[in-house]
Design an enzyme around this catalytic site. Structure first.
Site, short mmCIF file in Angstrom:
data_model
loop_
_atom_site.label_atom_id
_atom_site.label_comp_id
_atom_site.label_asym_id
_atom_site.label_seq_id
_atom_site.Cartn_x
_atom_site.Cartn_y
_atom_site.Cartn_z
N ASP A 132 -2.44 -12.17 8.41
CA ASP A 132 -3.08 -11.11 9.19
C ASP A 132 -3.44 -11.66 10.57
O ASP A 132 -4.24 -12.58 10.67
CB ASP A 132 -4.34 -10.68 8.43
CG ASP A 132 -5.07 -9.55 9.12
OD1 ASP A 132 -4.71 -9.20 10.26
OD2 ASP A 132 -6.01 -9.01 8.50
N CYS B 132 0.75 -2.71 5.11
CA CYS B 132 -0.25 -3.76 5.31
C CYS B 132 -1.64 -3.14 5.14
O CYS B 132 -1.77 -2.08 4.51
CB CYS B 132 -0.08 -4.45 6.66
SG CYS B 132 -0.27 -3.35 8.08
N CYS C 128 -0.84 -3.66 12.80
CA CYS C 128 -0.25 -4.93 13.25
C CYS C 128 1.04 -5.27 12.49
O CYS C 128 2.14 -5.15 13.02
CB CYS C 128 -1.24 -6.09 13.10
SG CYS C 128 -2.76 -5.90 14.05
N ARG C 129 0.90 -5.71 11.24
CA ARG C 129 2.06 -6.28 10.54
C ARG C 129 3.09 -5.23 10.14
O ARG C 129 4.29 -5.39 10.41
CB ARG C 129 1.59 -7.06 9.30
CG ARG C 129 0.84 -8.31 9.67
CD ARG C 129 0.08 -8.88 8.50
NE ARG C 129 -1.01 -8.00 8.08
CZ ARG C 129 -1.79 -8.19 7.04
NH1 ARG C 129 -1.59 -9.25 6.26
NH2 ARG C 129 -2.77 -7.35 6.77
N SER C 130 2.66 -4.15 9.47
CA SER C 130 3.68 -3.18 9.02
C SER C 130 4.32 -2.41 10.18
O SER C 130 5.52 -2.15 10.12
CB SER C 130 3.14 -2.25 7.92
OG SER C 130 2.04 -1.49 8.36
N ASN D 21 -2.27 -0.94 9.02
CA ASN D 21 -1.09 -0.24 9.57
C ASN D 21 -1.14 -0.17 11.10
O ASN D 21 -0.73 0.83 11.71
CB ASN D 21 -0.94 1.17 8.95
CG ASN D 21 0.39 1.85 9.26
OD1 ASN D 21 0.45 3.08 9.31
ND2 ASN D 21 1.45 1.12 9.47
P1 4NP Z 1 -2.77 -5.15 9.76
O1 4NP Z 1 -3.98 -5.92 10.49
O2 4NP Z 1 -3.17 -5.00 8.30
O3 4NP Z 1 -1.62 -6.07 9.94
O4 4NP Z 1 -2.61 -3.81 10.47
C1 4NP Z 1 -5.30 -5.51 10.43
C2 4NP Z 1 -5.76 -4.54 11.28
C3 4NP Z 1 -7.08 -4.15 11.23
C4 4NP Z 1 -7.94 -4.74 10.33
C5 4NP Z 1 -7.47 -5.72 9.47
C6 4NP Z 1 -6.14 -6.09 9.51
N1 4NP Z 1 -9.30 -4.37 10.30
O5 4NP Z 1 -10.06 -4.96 9.51
O6 4NP Z 1 -9.72 -3.47 11.03
#
Ligand code: 4NP
Length: 160
Positions: free
Chosen positions: A127, A9, A14-16, A12
């Site tokens: 997200d 994702c 939340c989703r992954s 790295n």
């Molecule tokens: P992820 O979520 O891609 O599922 O880990 C996010 C975590 C942090 C951010 C964006 C998405 N960020 O912009 O910091």
């Protein structure tokens, strides 16, 4: 050699990591822990070294999953380490395809939700980072369905 799977994702955190934790348990419950290795990574380095977001970890814990990842960026050497690379959304799939080494990758590079039979083709895993608690539950629902479908495909492709 185990079959190696990497979920990717943006951050790295939340989703992954959620898909990683769900897949690890599903693989273990299926008696395939020695045959399938699971990891996750991000297309950004915004959160390097951080554990899963506390909201993702709490929702996952509520359904019995431990999220144990530490955020790291996907690097070109990863193309040689994994056989399945699953992007959590189309934006990250595009980013992966632009990375050095992507063109020579001989494994499966795909959108994660395409393994969820209930999702329309080409759906993103939304997200949840800037949203409310519901988003984290929804991500977990998607990961449970997608990981089941992914494991079925891996089993059929490898005769497991
Ligand atoms: P992820 O979520 O891609 O599922 O880990 C996010 C975590 C942090 C951010 C964006 C998405 N960020 O912009 O910091």
């Amino acid at each position: 050699m185990p079959i190696r799977v990497c979920f990717v994702c943006l951050g790295n955190i939340c989703r992954s990591p959620t898909a990683d934790g769900v897949m690890v348990r599903l693989v273990a419950d299926s008696g395939l822990a020695d045959q399938v290795d699971v990891d996750s990574a991000g297309t950004s380095a915004f959160h390097v070294g951080e554990p899963a977001d506390h909201r993702s970890a709490a929702v996952a814990r509520g359904r019995g999953y431990a999220l144990t990842s530490r955020s790291r960026p996907f690097v070109s050497a990863d193309w040689n380490r994994f056989e399945y690379v699953l992007a959590m959304d189309r934006s990250n799939l595009r980013n992966l395809r632009r990375l050095p080494g992507a063109h020579g990758f001989t494994g499966t590079l795909a959108l994660f939700r395409d393994f969820d039979p209930e999702s329309p083709a080409e759906s993103d895993t939304p997200d949840p980072y800037y949203g409310g608690a519901d988003g984290f539950d929804e991500v977990l629902d998607i990961c449970e369905r997608g990981c089941r479908g992914l494991l079925e495909q891996i089993r059929s492709e490898h005769g497991l």
